[in-house]
Design a protein around this motif. Structure first.
Motif, PDB file in Angstrom:
ATOM      1  N   ASP A 193       0.829  -1.473  -0.191  1.00 29.55           N
ATOM      2  CA  ASP A 193      -0.044   0.217  -0.393  1.00 29.55           C
ATOM      3  C   ASP A 193       0.813   1.472  -0.166  1.00 29.55           C
ATOM      4  OD1 ASP A 193      -2.614  -1.091   0.190  1.00 29.55           O
ATOM      5  OD2 ASP A 193      -1.744  -1.964   2.288  1.00 29.55           O
ATOM      6  N   ARG A 216      -1.046   3.804 -11.747  1.00 23.98           N
ATOM      7  CA  ARG A 216      -1.344   2.653 -11.494  1.00 23.98           C
ATOM      8  C   ARG A 216      -1.662   1.624 -11.532  1.00 23.98           C
ATOM      9  NH1 ARG A 216      -7.027   4.718  -9.263  1.00 23.98           N
ATOM     10  NH2 ARG A 216      -5.759   6.373  -7.836  1.00 23.98           N
ATOM     11  N   ARG A 256      -6.823   3.920  -1.011  1.00 25.20           N
ATOM     12  CA  ARG A 256      -6.647   1.909  -1.332  1.00 25.20           C
ATOM     13  C   ARG A 256      -8.233   1.484  -0.275  1.00 25.20           C
ATOM     14  NH1 ARG A 256      -4.039  -1.622  -4.100  1.00 25.20           N
ATOM     15  NH2 ARG A 256      -2.623  -2.138  -2.086  1.00 25.20           N
ATOM     16  N   GLN A 261     -11.141   0.861  -1.545  1.00 24.79           N
ATOM     17  CA  GLN A 261     -11.430  -0.210  -1.889  1.00 24.79           C
ATOM     18  C   GLN A 261     -11.194  -1.345  -1.268  1.00 24.79           C
ATOM     19  OE1 GLN A 261      -7.828   0.492  -4.712  1.00 24.79           O
ATOM     20  NE2 GLN A 261      -8.433  -2.070  -6.046  1.00 24.79           N
TER      21      GLN A 261
END
Ligand SMILES: Nc1ncnc2c1ncn2[C@@H]1O[C@H](COP(=O)(O)OP(=O)(O)OP(=O)(O)O)[C@@H](O)[C@H]1O
Ligand SMILES: Cc1cn([C@H]2C[C@H](O)[C@@H](COP(=O)(O)O)O2)c(=O)[nH]c1=O
Length: 202
Positions: free
Chosen positions: A96, A110, A170, A173
Motif C-alpha cells: 500500500d 496505478r 486503497r 477499495q
C-alpha cells in the motif's frame, strides 16, 4: 496453522511506528509468536536497498522497482516462511505504501503498480492493514520535532496530500482488510482502539 500478516501504513509522521511495540506486546500476551519487520528493508539486502532508496535521487520507475525488489526478498526470507511456521508477521509498511508514494505522491500510473503487485505477490495480502491517518500539518509537526529528514520526508505538503488521498482510496477499495485509525487522538486512546481491532483477529 498459518500465522497472520499485519501491516502498518500512513504518511511519514502519522505515528505508525509508535504503535508497533504496543501491538507486539498485546499479541505476545495473547500467546502469539511475533516477527516484526519493515519495508523497504527487513533483510540484509533489503536494508542496503533502503539506504539507497531513502538517500539517493533516482528515476521514479527505478524507485518503484527497487521497492518491489526489496519486497520480493522480504517475502521470500521473512514474511512467507514465518507465516508458514504459524508466526504473526508485523510489517512497518508494505505494498500500500508503493501505491501511496510512487503512484499517489510521484504519479506513477496505478496500472504499473498493479502489475508489480501481481508479479511479486499474486497470492499474498495482509490480513489486517492499520492505516494511521492524520492531517499533513500534524504529521509534519511530529516529524520536525524528532529527526533529521530523509529524501521522502523532505517532500512538500502537496506530495503528502496525494499520498494520503491514495492511502484513503486503497482503504475504501479494500474495506475487508483496512482499518483507518484516527491518529490525531492520544496514544492511549489509539491503543485502546487497536486492542479492540486485534481482539477480532484473534
Ligand atoms: N498520537 C500521537 N500523539 C502525539 N504524538 C505522537 C502520536 N503518535 C506518534 N507521536 C509522535 O510522533 C513522532 C512520529 O511518530 P512515528 O515515528 O511513530 O511516526 P511514523 O508514522 O512511524 O513516521 P515514519 O513513517 O516517518 O517512520 C514520534 O515522536 C511519536 O512519539
Ligand atoms: C515501503 C515503501 C516505503 N516508501 C517510503 C515511505 C517512507 O517515506 C520511507 C520509509 O520510511 P519509514 O520511516 O520507515 O516509514 O519509504 C515508499 O515510498 N514506497 C514503499 O513501497
Amino acid at each position: 496453522m498459518q500465522g497472520k500478516f499485519i501491516t502498518f501504513e500512513g504518511i511519514d509522521g502519522a505515528g505508525k511506528s509508535t504503535h508497533i511495540g504496543f501491538v507486539t506486546d498485546y499479541l505476545t500476551s495473547r500467546g502469539k509468536q511475533i516477527v516484526s519487520s519493515r519495508e523497504p528493508g527487513g533483510t540484509p539486502l533489503g536494508e542496503k536497498l533502503r539506504d539507497l532508496l531513502l538517500h539517493e535521487k533516482m528515476h521514479l520507475e527505478t524507485e518503484a522497482l527497487l521497492m518491489f525488489a526489496s519486497r520480493r526478498e522480504h517475502i521470500a526470507q521473512v514474511i512467507a516462511p514465518n507465516l508458514a511456521a504459524g508466526k504473526w508477521v508485523l510489517s512497518d509498511r508494505f505494498t500500500d505504501a508503493s501505491f501511496a508514494y510512487q503512484s499517489g505522491g510521484r504519479g506513477l500510473p496505478r496500472a504499473k503498480m498493479e502489475a508489480l503487485e501481481a508479479w511479486v505477490h499474486p497470492e499474498l495480502q495482509p490480513d489486517l492493514t492499520l492505516l494511521f491517518d492524520v492531517p499533513l500539518e500534524v504529521a509534519r509537526q511530529r516529524l520536525d520535532a524528532t529527526r533529521t529528514l530523509d529524501k521522502f520526508e523532505r517532500e512538500q505538503a502537496d506530495f503528502f496530500a496525494k499520498c494520503r488521498a491514495e492511502y484513503l482510496r486503497r482503504a475504501e477499495q479494500f474495506p475487508e482488510r483496512f482499518v483507518v485509525v484516527d491518529s490525531t487522538r492520544s496514544i492511549a486512546d489509539i491503543q485502546a482502539s487497536l486492542a479492540q481491532v486485534l481482539e477480532k483477529l484473534l
